[in-house]
Design an enzyme around this catalytic site. Structure first.
Site, short mmCIF file in Angstrom:
data_model
loop_
_atom_site.label_atom_id
_atom_site.label_comp_id
_atom_site.label_asym_id
_atom_site.label_seq_id
_atom_site.Cartn_x
_atom_site.Cartn_y
_atom_site.Cartn_z
N GLY A 23 -30.58 -28.66 -7.36
CA GLY A 23 -31.28 -27.39 -7.45
C GLY A 23 -31.79 -26.84 -6.12
N SER A 24 -31.13 -27.18 -5.01
CA SER A 24 -31.61 -26.63 -3.74
C SER A 24 -31.38 -25.11 -3.68
CB SER A 24 -30.96 -27.33 -2.54
OG SER A 24 -29.58 -27.05 -2.48
N ASN A 25 -30.31 -24.64 -4.33
CA ASN A 25 -30.11 -23.18 -4.39
C ASN A 25 -31.15 -22.52 -5.28
OD1 ASN A 25 -27.69 -22.14 -2.82
ND2 ASN A 25 -26.87 -24.00 -3.77
N MET A 100 -22.28 -26.83 -13.08
CA MET A 100 -20.95 -27.42 -13.02
C MET A 100 -20.14 -27.26 -14.31
SD MET A 100 -21.06 -28.17 -9.92
CE MET A 100 -19.58 -29.14 -9.59
N HIS A 119 -20.27 -20.60 -4.37
CA HIS A 119 -19.20 -21.61 -4.26
C HIS A 119 -19.05 -22.03 -2.80
CE1 HIS A 119 -15.59 -23.77 -5.36
NE2 HIS A 119 -15.05 -23.28 -4.26
N ASP A 155 -13.91 -19.65 -10.41
CA ASP A 155 -14.11 -19.34 -8.98
C ASP A 155 -13.20 -18.19 -8.54
OD1 ASP A 155 -15.97 -21.41 -8.85
OD2 ASP A 155 -14.47 -22.89 -8.30
N GLU A 184 -25.72 -21.12 2.15
CA GLU A 184 -25.88 -20.73 0.74
C GLU A 184 -27.31 -20.28 0.46
OE1 GLU A 184 -22.71 -23.57 -1.68
OE2 GLU A 184 -24.78 -24.21 -1.53
C1 GRF Z 1 -23.77 -26.04 -4.03
O1 GRF Z 1 -23.20 -26.39 -2.80
C2 GRF Z 1 -22.90 -25.04 -4.75
O2 GRF Z 1 -22.14 -24.24 -3.90
C3 GRF Z 1 -22.01 -25.93 -5.56
O3 GRF Z 1 -22.82 -27.01 -5.95
C4 GRF Z 1 -23.85 -27.21 -4.99
C5 GRF Z 1 -25.14 -27.29 -5.74
O4 GRF Z 1 -26.23 -27.63 -4.93
N1 GRF Z 1 -21.43 -25.19 -6.66
P1 GRF Z 1 -27.73 -27.49 -5.44
O5 GRF Z 1 -27.83 -28.17 -6.81
O6 GRF Z 1 -28.09 -26.05 -5.49
O7 GRF Z 1 -28.54 -28.25 -4.41
#
Ligand code: GRF
Length: 219
Positions: A23-25, A100, A119, A155, A184
């Site tokens: 969940g870093s995004n 995913m 992505h 994608d 990202e």
């Molecule tokens: C990200 O690099 C995203 O592009 C890919 O999975 C990763 C997820 O990272 N689809 P996070 O869970 O947001 O840290």
């Protein structure tokens, strides 16, 4: 067909963030939402329990729900449940932030031009779950990030923004992915904010930015 996504006006657009892991995004969206003043994360939905992203939602005081992939018999029923949760929380857009799973066509139609994915490659190169490893194995000198609307192919949907990342000779998947994620975390909130501001127009495969672009948008 040309459609303008999100909405204009001063109120924030409610969004659901879908996760499967770290969940870093999600964290980047949480951290930017006050400054960007255009979207509000109303719920975080995970396809599995016990992932760090759920702790991040809790720490940020954001509602979270688990829609456990393993408890559903089909992609369609799983996707319907995701949409039901998002709609129950009032979400008008879905952000797939390290989510995913592939959503059903029905789900994509329930949120037309309102599902955004990030992505870790420059699409159309290296789609799929192993984009970073595949780029390294192929020997490319440059890879990158794509933020795009989701359509019925994996994608594949209209591209909102992209940025390149150089591959270093000593890179392994972890080091390259770490630099990719850094980018990202900057691009995804800006794309979501643009969507929420009604600043993105989808015309076939093309996404037109309105008054601001990824480069000029302020954090
Ligand atoms: C990200 O690099 C995203 O592009 C890919 O999975 C990763 C997820 O990272 N689809 P996070 O869970 O947001 O840290």
């Amino acid at each position: 067909m040309t459609t303008t996504s999100g909405a204009s006006g001063s109120s924030r657009i409610p969004i659901a963030v879908l996760i499967s892991g770290n969940g870093s995004n999600l964290q980047s969206l949480v951290d930017a939402q006050e400054a960007l003043e255009s979207y509000e994360i109303v719920v975080v939905i995970s396809d599995r329990p016990d992932v760090q992203g759920l702790d991040r939602a809790h720490d940020a005081d954001i509602a979270s729900e688990v829609v456990d992939w393993n408890l559903f018999e089909s992609r369609v029923s799983f996707s319907d449940a995701i949409c039901d949760v998002a709609e129950r929380h009032g979400a008008r857009g879905l952000v797939l932030a390290g989510f995913m799973r592939i959503l059903s066509s029905n789900a994509i139609n329930r949120f037309t031009d309102a599902i955004i994915n990030v992505h870790p490659s420059l699409l159309p190169a290296f789609p799929g779950a192993h984009a970073v490893e595949n780029a390294l194995a192929y020997g490319v000198a440059t890879t990158g990030i794509t933020v795009h609307f989701v359509d019925e192919q994996v994608d594949h949907g209209p591209i909102i923004s992209q940025e390149s990342v150089m591959v270093r000779p000593d890179d392994d998947a972890a080091s390259l992915h770490s630099r990719i994620q850094h980018v990202e975390h900057r691009l995804l909130p800006l794309a979501v904010a643009a969507f929420a501001q009604g600043n993105l127009t989808v015309d076939g495969r093309h996404v037109r930015w309105g008054t601001s672009t990824p480069e000029t948008e302020k954090r």
